[in-house]
Design an enzyme around this catalytic site. Structure first.
Site, PDB file in Angstrom:
ATOM      1  N   TYR A 135       0.832  -1.210   0.000  1.00 54.06           N
ATOM      2  CA  TYR A 135       0.000   0.000   0.000  1.00 54.06           C
ATOM      3  C   TYR A 135       0.858   1.249   0.000  1.00 54.06           C
ATOM      4  O   TYR A 135       0.453   2.281  -0.543  1.00 54.06           O
ATOM      5  CB  TYR A 135      -1.009  -0.025   1.160  1.00 54.06           C
TER       6      TYR A 135
ATOM      7  N   HIS B 259       1.069 -11.805 -10.895  1.00 50.99           N
ATOM      8  CA  HIS B 259       0.147 -10.887 -10.210  1.00 50.99           C
ATOM      9  C   HIS B 259       0.842  -9.581  -9.830  1.00 50.99           C
ATOM     10  O   HIS B 259       0.378  -8.496 -10.171  1.00 50.99           O
ATOM     11  CB  HIS B 259      -0.429 -11.559  -8.966  1.00 50.99           C
ATOM     12  N   PHE B 260       1.982  -9.687  -9.139  1.00 51.63           N
ATOM     13  CA  PHE B 260       2.489  -8.411  -8.622  1.00 51.63           C
ATOM     14  C   PHE B 260       3.211  -7.571  -9.675  1.00 51.63           C
ATOM     15  O   PHE B 260       3.487  -6.405  -9.433  1.00 51.63           O
ATOM     16  CB  PHE B 260       3.283  -8.574  -7.313  1.00 51.63           C
TER      17      PHE B 260
ATOM     18  N   ARG C 100       7.462 -20.256  -9.179  1.00 48.06           N
ATOM     19  CA  ARG C 100       8.186 -19.004  -9.319  1.00 48.06           C
ATOM     20  C   ARG C 100       9.638 -19.261  -8.910  1.00 48.06           C
ATOM     21  O   ARG C 100       9.958 -20.347  -8.403  1.00 48.06           O
ATOM     22  CB  ARG C 100       7.561 -17.916  -8.437  1.00 48.06           C
ATOM     23  N   ARG C 101      10.499 -18.283  -9.149  1.00 42.99           N
ATOM     24  CA  ARG C 101      11.885 -18.352  -8.691  1.00 42.99           C
ATOM     25  C   ARG C 101      12.621 -19.611  -9.133  1.00 42.99           C
ATOM     26  O   ARG C 101      13.304 -20.247  -8.339  1.00 42.99           O
ATOM     27  CB  ARG C 101      11.925 -18.244  -7.150  1.00 42.99           C
TER      28      ARG C 101
HETATM   29  C1  HEM Z   1      11.221  -4.185 -16.959  1.00 42.34           C
HETATM   30  C2  HEM Z   1      10.203  -5.021 -16.938  1.00 42.34           C
HETATM   31  C3  HEM Z   1      10.188  -6.220 -16.017  1.00 42.34           C
HETATM   32  C4  HEM Z   1      10.425  -7.524 -16.344  1.00 42.34           C
HETATM   33  C5  HEM Z   1      10.728  -8.096 -17.720  1.00 42.34           C
HETATM   34  C6  HEM Z   1      10.370  -8.285 -15.109  1.00 42.34           C
HETATM   35  C7  HEM Z   1      10.609  -9.643 -15.031  1.00 42.34           C
HETATM   36  C8  HEM Z   1      10.745 -10.367 -13.850  1.00 42.34           C
HETATM   37  C9  HEM Z   1      11.086 -11.760 -13.751  1.00 42.34           C
HETATM   38  C10 HEM Z   1      11.312 -12.693 -14.944  1.00 42.34           C
HETATM   39  C11 HEM Z   1      11.171 -12.070 -12.436  1.00 42.34           C
HETATM   40  C12 HEM Z   1      11.595 -13.416 -11.826  1.00 42.34           C
HETATM   41  C13 HEM Z   1      10.457 -14.218 -11.350  1.00 42.34           C
HETATM   42  C14 HEM Z   1      10.843 -15.525 -10.733  1.00 42.34           C
HETATM   43  O1  HEM Z   1      11.733 -16.233 -11.222  1.00 42.34           O
HETATM   44  O2  HEM Z   1      10.201 -15.869  -9.735  1.00 42.34           O
HETATM   45  C15 HEM Z   1      10.843 -10.874 -11.696  1.00 42.34           C
HETATM   46  C16 HEM Z   1      10.780 -10.777 -10.324  1.00 42.34           C
HETATM   47  C17 HEM Z   1      10.391  -9.648  -9.615  1.00 42.34           C
HETATM   48  N1  HEM Z   1      10.052  -8.413 -10.155  1.00 42.34           N
HETATM   49 FE1  HEM Z   1      10.077  -7.921 -12.113  1.00 42.34          FE
HETATM   50  N2  HEM Z   1      10.091  -7.430 -14.081  1.00 42.34           N
HETATM   51  C18 HEM Z   1       9.955  -6.167 -14.591  1.00 42.34           C
HETATM   52  C19 HEM Z   1       9.620  -5.012 -13.897  1.00 42.34           C
HETATM   53  C20 HEM Z   1       9.379  -4.961 -12.530  1.00 42.34           C
HETATM   54  C21 HEM Z   1       8.931  -3.798 -11.813  1.00 42.34           C
HETATM   55  C22 HEM Z   1       8.639  -2.440 -12.447  1.00 42.34           C
HETATM   56  C23 HEM Z   1       8.837  -4.158 -10.500  1.00 42.34           C
HETATM   57  C24 HEM Z   1       8.436  -3.339  -9.300  1.00 42.34           C
HETATM   58  C25 HEM Z   1       8.470  -2.043  -9.223  1.00 42.34           C
HETATM   59  C26 HEM Z   1       9.240  -5.549 -10.399  1.00 42.34           C
HETATM   60  C27 HEM Z   1       9.307  -6.268  -9.226  1.00 42.34           C
HETATM   61  C28 HEM Z   1       9.724  -7.576  -9.118  1.00 42.34           C
HETATM   62  C29 HEM Z   1       9.854  -8.280  -7.872  1.00 42.34           C
HETATM   63  C30 HEM Z   1       9.555  -7.710  -6.477  1.00 42.34           C
HETATM   64  C31 HEM Z   1      10.274  -9.584  -8.183  1.00 42.34           C
HETATM   65  C32 HEM Z   1      10.433 -10.741  -7.213  1.00 42.34           C
HETATM   66  C33 HEM Z   1      11.786 -11.127  -6.866  1.00 42.34           C
HETATM   67  C34 HEM Z   1      11.703 -12.331  -5.953  1.00 42.34           C
HETATM   68  O3  HEM Z   1      10.903 -13.247  -6.186  1.00 42.34           O
HETATM   69  O4  HEM Z   1      12.441 -12.302  -4.980  1.00 42.34           O
HETATM   70  N3  HEM Z   1       9.546  -6.000 -11.641  1.00 42.34           N
HETATM   71  N4  HEM Z   1      10.591  -9.838 -12.572  1.00 42.34           N
END
Ligand code: HEM
Ligand code: CU
Length: 552
Positions: free
Chosen positions: A229, A376-377, A439-440
Site C-alpha cells: 500500500y 500478479h504483482f 516461481r523463482r
Molecule cells: C522491466 C520489466 C520487467 C520484467 C521483464 C520483469 C521480469 C521479472 C522476472 C522474470 C522475475 C523473476 C520471477 C521468478 O523467477 O520468480 C521478476 C521478479 C520480480 N520483479 Fe520484475 N520485471 C519487470 C519489472 C518490474 C517492476 C517495475 C517491479 C516493481 C516495481 C518488479 C518487481 C519484481 C519483484 C519484487 C520480483 C520478485 C523477486 C523475488 O521473487 O524475490 N519487476 N521480474
C-alpha cells in the site's frame, strides 16, 4: 476551491535539488533492475543468455526485486512527497534533516547493492531465513528504512503546518494522502526494523547462531503487506488529484478520496498473515481474521475504481465524448502522463481480480509459490505503481525543472509498449502458474528434465513480453536523461490539482476523515488485536531456530 495557499511559490533551487536527487536514485535503480529483468525472463524460457547459471539467476532476481520494489519505489515516493509538501506550504522546512535522511538511505542502497552484485546476498527481496546474506545487505536495507523515517517525519510536519495555517479548511487531498502514507509507513516499518536489528543482523554477524524462520517471516509480512500500500497510495494520489486535471475533467468526489486514504491507514497492516497461509506455526483462526481484514481492504480500492472512472467519464464528456463509451476515446491519450496512468489502471484491474484469488484462504493453495504470484504483482507494483510513477515523472520533472519533456514521441509510445509487454508477460505467466509452474526457478523446463511442452508456449510468450518491457524501460530512461539535460526550457510551474465536481456551499470543512492522527491510533489498536497474541506465541515458542545457508 477556496484554497488559502493557492498561489504558492514554485520550488526553489534547494528544494528542486532535493526532489531531483531522489528521482535520480529511483531512475538509476530502475535502469539496473530492468536490465536484470530481461535476462531473467529469457533465462526462465531456457534461452541461453551469456553467463547464465543458477548462481547468476538468483543474484539477478535479488538485485531486480530489491532495486525495483524497495529502491525505485521508495525514492520516487519520497520525491513525490517532497513535491506535494512544497506545493502545500510554499517552503519545505527541515531541509537539513531531509538531506541527512537522503544520504543515510543512499549509503544503505550502496551497501545493499554492493553485497548483492558481488554474490554475497542472493537471498531474494523477501530475504527469508534460513537463507543468509552478508551483514552489509541487512544493514544497508535497515539504513534505507532509517533514511525513509526522516522523510516520514518531514511529511507529517508539513501536513501539520498546512493544517495549522488553514484552520477549519482541510489540506489538499494530495497532502492528506501523502501524510496518510507516511503514517502507514511509520506503523509498519518497525516490523522489519525489529526483524533486522534483533534477528537477521546479529545472526549474519555470527553473534546469534540461529534464527527462527517463522518469526522472521511474520515480522517481514507485518511490514510486507503495508509495503504494497505504500507503493499503491502514491499512485492513487496521482489518480485522484492529478489525472482528472490532465484529462481535462473534475474529481468526482473529494470526500470519498479522503475517506479512502484514511481507511488504508487503518487496515493496511493487520493483514500480513495472508502471505503466510501455508506457514505452519500460525493458528488458522488468526489467518482467518487477517483474511477478513484483507477482504475489508478491497473496499477502498473499489471506491477508488468507481471514483476515478467517474472522474474520467466527466473528463471525456467535457471533451465532447458521446454515448456509453465514446468518452474513453476523447480522453487525451497523446499525453504520456495520462496514457501511462490509463494503461496502469487497465492492468491493475486484472491484478485486482488476481489479488482476490491470492487473498482467499483456500484458493491461495492453488497459486502459492507458483508463477501466478509474480505474474500478479507485476500488474500491481510492476504496473499500477511503476507505470504511474513513470508517467508522473513525464509531468513533474518538466514542471519543476523548467526543462521541456524531451523525446516526446518516444514518451508517447512508451506506456503503450509497457501495456503490450506486460500483457504478454503477465497473462501467460498467470496461466502457467495455474498449471503449476513454480516461481523463482531459472529454467522452467528444469534444464530439460521436465516435458517442456507443459508450459513452453507460456514462458516463450512471457519472455517476448519481457523483451518488449525492456524496450519500454529503456525508452523511459532515455526520455528522462534527455529531459534532465534538455536545453529547451519552459516556465517553471507549480503543481495544479483537479477541481472537485461539487464544492459544498461555503467550501469544504475539516471532517472526521481528515483527522489522521486519530485513525493512526485506531490502526495501532487493530494491529495489536491482529498481532499481539500470535507474535507473543511465536516469541515464547522460539526454541529451535536454524543456522544460515548460502547455497549460491
Ligand atoms: C522491466 C520489466 C520487467 C520484467 C521483464 C520483469 C521480469 C521479472 C522476472 C522474470 C522475475 C523473476 C520471477 C521468478 O523467477 O520468480 C521478476 C521478479 C520480480 N520483479 Fe520484475 N520485471 C519487470 C519489472 C518490474 C517492476 C517495475 C517491479 C516493481 C516495481 C518488479 C518487481 C519484481 C519483484 C519484487 C520480483 C520478485 C523477486 C523475488 O521473487 O524475490 N519487476 N521480474
Ligand atoms: Cu499482501
Amino acid at each position: 476551491m477556496s484554497d488559502a495557499l493557492r498561489n504558492v511559490e514554485p520550488a526553489n533551487p534547494q528544494e528542486r535539488k532535493l526532489i531531483f536527487a531522489n528521482f535520480a536514485v529511483a531512475i538509476g535503480a530502475f535502469a539496473i533492475a530492468a536490465a536484470m529483468a530481461v535476462m531473467q525472463a529469457l533465462s526462465r524460457a531456457d534461452v541461453e543468455v551469456p553467463g547464465r547459471s543458477a548462481r547468476m539467476y538468483y543474484m539477478s532476481v535479488t538485485a531486480h526485486g530489491v532495486l525495483m520494489a524497495l529502491v525505485f519505489t521508495t525514492f520516487f515516493i519520497m520525491a513525490l512527497g517532497y513535491a506535494v509538501a512544497q506545493r502545500e506550504t510554499g517552503r519545505l522546512g527541515g531541509m537539513k534533516l531531509a538531506w541527512l535522511s537522503y544520504w543515510i538511505a543512499v549509503v544503505g542502497v550502496a551497501m545493499t547493492a554492493w553485497s548483492i552484485l558481488t554474490f554475497k546476498a542472493s537471498v531474494l527481496y523477501t530475504f527469508y531465513p534460513p537463507l543468509q546474506a552478508h551483514p552489509a545487505f541487512y544493514i544497508g536495507l535497515t539504513l534505507v528504512v532509517v533514511g525513509s523515517w526522516g522523510w516520514v517525519y518531514r511529511m507529517i510536519q508539513e501536513w501539520r503546518i498546512a493544517r495549522r495555517v488553514r484552520g477549519d479548511r482541510p489540506v489538499s487531498l494530495a497532502m492528506h494522502a501523502t501524510a496518510a502514507n507516511a503514517m502507514l509507513w511509520a506503523l509498519c516499518t518497525p516490523g522489519v526494523a525489529i526483524e533486522m536489528l534483533f534477528h537477521l543482523i546479529p545472526w549474519s554477524l555470527g553473534i546469534k547462531e540461529t534464527v527462527d524462520p517463522i518469526l522472521a517471516r511474520s515480522l517481514f509480512w507485518f511490514f510486507g503487506h503495508p509495503l504494497v500500500y505504500f507503493w499503491i497510495l502514491p499512485a492513487y494520489t496521482l489518480w485522484y488529484t492529478v489525472l482528472p486535471r490532465l484529462a481535462g475533467g473534475r474529481l468526482f468526489s473529494e470526500p470519498l478520496g479522503r475517506m479512502v486514504f484514511a481507511i488504508f491507514l487503518i487496515i493496511s497492516t493487520p493483514v500480513g498473515f495472508h502471505h503466510q497461509f501455508q506457514d505452519p506455526g500460525i493458528p488458522a483462526s488468526w489467518k482467518l481474521l487477517h483474511t477478513f481484514l484483507t477482504m475489508a481492504i478491497s473496499f477502498p480500492s473499489l471506491v477508488t475504481a468507481f471514483t476515478i472512472c467517474a472522474s474520467l467519464e466527466v473528463a471525456g464528456r467535457m471533451r465532447g465524448g458521446k454515448g456509453l463509451f465514446g468518452w474513453i476515446r476523447t480522453l487525451p491519450w497523446g499525453d504520456p502522463t495520462v496514457s501511462a496512468i490509463l494503461f496502469a489502471m487497465l492492468l491493475f484491474l486484472v491484478g485486482g481480480f488476481g489479488g482476490a484469488v491470492n487473498a482467499a484462504y483456500a484458493l491461495n493453495s492453488v497459486v502459492h509459490n507458483t508463477a501466478w504470484v509474480f505474474a500478479h504483482f507485476h500488474l500491481t507494483v510492476g504496473s499500477a505503481a511503476a507505470l504511474t510513477f513513470m508517467g508522473a515523472m513525464y509531468w513533474l520533472v518538466p514542471l519543476i525543472s523548467g526543462r521541456k519533456l524531451a523525446l516526446r514521441r518516444i514518451a508517447q509510445i512508451q506506456p503503450l509498449l509497457w501495456f503490450i509487454g506486460m500483457s504478454l508477460f503477465s497473462f501467460t505467466t498467470h496461466l502457467a502458474g495455474l498449471k503449476g509452474l513454480p516461481r523463482r526457478v531459472m529454467s522452467t523446463s528444469y534444464s530439460g528434465a521436465l516435458p517442456a511442452q507443459l508450459w513452453e508456449v507460456h514462458t516463450l510468450l512471457s519472455a517476448i513480453g519481457g523483451v518488449v518491457l525492456f524496450v519500454s524501460a529503456v525508452a523511459f530512461v532515455f526520455v528522462m536523461i534527455a529531459t534532465f539535460t534538455n536545453k529547451q526550457t519552459e516556465p517553471v510551474g507549480t503543481i495544479e490539482y483537479a477541481e472537485p465536481l461539487h464544492v459544498p456551499e461555503g467550501g469544504f470543512r475539516v471532517m472526521i476523515w481528515d483527522r489522521l492522527g486519530f485513525w493512526f491510533v485506531i490502526g495501532v489498536v487493530l494491529v495489536i488485536i491482529a498481532y499481539a497474541i500470535p507474535l507473543y506465541d511465536l516469541i515464547s515458542l522460539e526454541r529451535f531456530g536454524s543456522p544460515g545457508f548460502r547455497p549460491y
